[in-house]
Design an enzyme around this catalytic site. Structure first.
Site, short mmCIF file in Angstrom:
data_model
loop_
_atom_site.label_atom_id
_atom_site.label_comp_id
_atom_site.label_asym_id
_atom_site.label_seq_id
_atom_site.Cartn_x
_atom_site.Cartn_y
_atom_site.Cartn_z
N HIS A 46 18.99 -33.89 -56.01
CA HIS A 46 20.31 -33.17 -56.42
C HIS A 46 21.56 -33.03 -55.43
CE1 HIS A 46 18.01 -31.20 -59.83
NE2 HIS A 46 17.14 -31.05 -58.92
N ARG A 71 14.27 -37.40 -50.56
CA ARG A 71 13.97 -37.05 -51.62
C ARG A 71 14.35 -38.09 -52.78
NH1 ARG A 71 14.07 -31.51 -55.19
NH2 ARG A 71 16.31 -31.61 -54.91
N ASP A 85 12.70 -49.31 -47.91
CA ASP A 85 13.31 -50.57 -47.05
C ASP A 85 14.44 -50.08 -46.20
OD1 ASP A 85 11.67 -52.25 -48.31
OD2 ASP A 85 12.95 -52.83 -49.91
N GLU A 147 5.92 -29.14 -59.11
CA GLU A 147 7.12 -28.27 -59.57
C GLU A 147 6.90 -28.09 -61.13
OE1 GLU A 147 10.75 -29.70 -58.10
OE2 GLU A 147 10.23 -31.83 -58.73
N ASP A 173 11.98 -25.50 -59.64
CA ASP A 173 11.60 -26.02 -60.88
C ASP A 173 10.28 -25.45 -61.69
OD1 ASP A 173 13.81 -27.85 -61.91
OD2 ASP A 173 13.29 -28.87 -59.89
O1 LIG Z 1 12.73 -26.88 -57.44
C1 LIG Z 1 12.86 -26.79 -56.22
O2 LIG Z 1 12.68 -25.84 -55.85
C2 LIG Z 1 13.35 -27.87 -55.57
O3 LIG Z 1 13.30 -28.99 -56.08
C3 LIG Z 1 13.88 -28.01 -54.22
C4 LIG Z 1 15.36 -27.33 -54.31
O4 LIG Z 1 15.75 -26.71 -55.66
C5 LIG Z 1 16.45 -27.98 -53.82
O5 LIG Z 1 16.61 -28.98 -54.57
C6 LIG Z 1 17.72 -27.28 -53.72
O6 LIG Z 1 18.16 -26.34 -54.36
O7 LIG Z 1 18.41 -27.73 -52.98
#
Ligand SMILES: O=C([O-])C(=O)C[C@H](O)[C@@H](O)C(=O)[O-]
Length: 253
Positions: A46, A71, A85, A147, A173
């Site tokens: 993200h 991630r 790598d 998640e 999620d």
């Molecule tokens: O489902 C979640 O909480 C994530 O994957 C972590 C957060 O959403 C993260 O990606 C964010 O919001 O920056």
């Protein structure tokens, strides 16, 4: 090979505080690495970050005491191998819902015979050292994200997959998949119950646990509950919060 400090902290039962980077900047990555976090995660799912910028960010984190994590943007094995790598010392992989997906993810993180990682440790070797190939399987952390409702249902089988070093809960999620909204980990029951169940099963299985948190207060709470690694928000939100606070203070009557 340079030891993975996160493995040492886990063995000592020392809480781990992890930074989360979404801003595509080596400067921000280097700064975050100097703030006292145990690890810094470059978020290619993200975060607004592509592979080449991620390499620069991993280089910047490598100039600090923090352990460089990523991630991955997906479960694709070739993407995971490429990030290793590039020098990541651990991969947090989104949307792992079944033991089969967990096994495929672990395999991408391990050289044969434990896995199917392809050889070409480019920057991994520069950061890790000349014996990278011999020691990488024992040092690199494979961290599937939990998640989805299916992952919660199948948590015991996922935890039993050899080579799963830690599970990392994505509460937003997970809340969406359970029919609740992002941020639901603070209040509604389905998400809080699911998180408690995952934590309980992981502790029973002796597998380390991490979780994304909205801020420092929730991070403290999660550590008190028994999580091993917490992420107190992402860089962008923390920066915006500091800016808002500065404006509010400046304009205070
Ligand atoms: O489902 C979640 O909480 C994530 O994957 C972590 C957060 O959403 C993260 O990606 C964010 O919001 O920056």
């Amino acid at each position: 090979m340079r030891p993975n400090k996160l493995r040492t902290l886990l063995a000592q039962d020392t809480p781990i505080v992890n930074a989360w980077l979404s801003i595509p900047s080596g400067y921000v990555a280097e700064g975050a690495g100097h703030q006292g976090f145990d690890s810094v995660t470059v978020d290619l799912q993200h975060g607004l970050i592509g592979f080449e910028t991620a390499v620069s960010m991993l280089q910047a984190i490598s100039a600090t005491e923090a352990v460089p994590l990523v991630r991955s943007p997906s479960k694709a094995p070739e993407v995971i191998m490429h990030l290793l790598d590039a020098g990541a010392y651990g991969v947090i992989c989104p949307m792992i819902s079944t033991p089969e997906e967990a096994a495929a993810f672990v395999a991408a993180c391990r050289y044969p015979p434990q896995g199917s990682r392809s050889f070409g440790p480019a920057r991994g070797k520069l950061y890790g050292g000349p014996d990278y190939f011999e020691a990488a399987n024992a040092e690199i952390l494979a961290i599937p994200m939990i998640e989805t409702a299916e992952a919660v249902d199948r948590i015991e089988a996922i935890l039993a997959v050899p080579g799963v070093d830690m599970i990392y809960v994505g509460p937003n999620d997970l809340a969406l998949d359970l029919g609740e909204g992002p941020g639901a980990e603070w209040h509604p029951r389905a998400t809080t119950d699911a998180i408690a169940h995952v934590l309980d099963r992981a502790r029973a299985a002796g597998v380390a646990t991490g979780i994304f948190c909205g801020d420092g207060a929730l991070s403290r709470q999660r550590l008190a509950e028994g999580f091993d690694l917490v992420t107190p928000g992402n860089d962008f939100n923390l920066l915006m919060g500091a800016m808002s606070a500065a404006i509010a203070e400046t304009r205070r009557p």
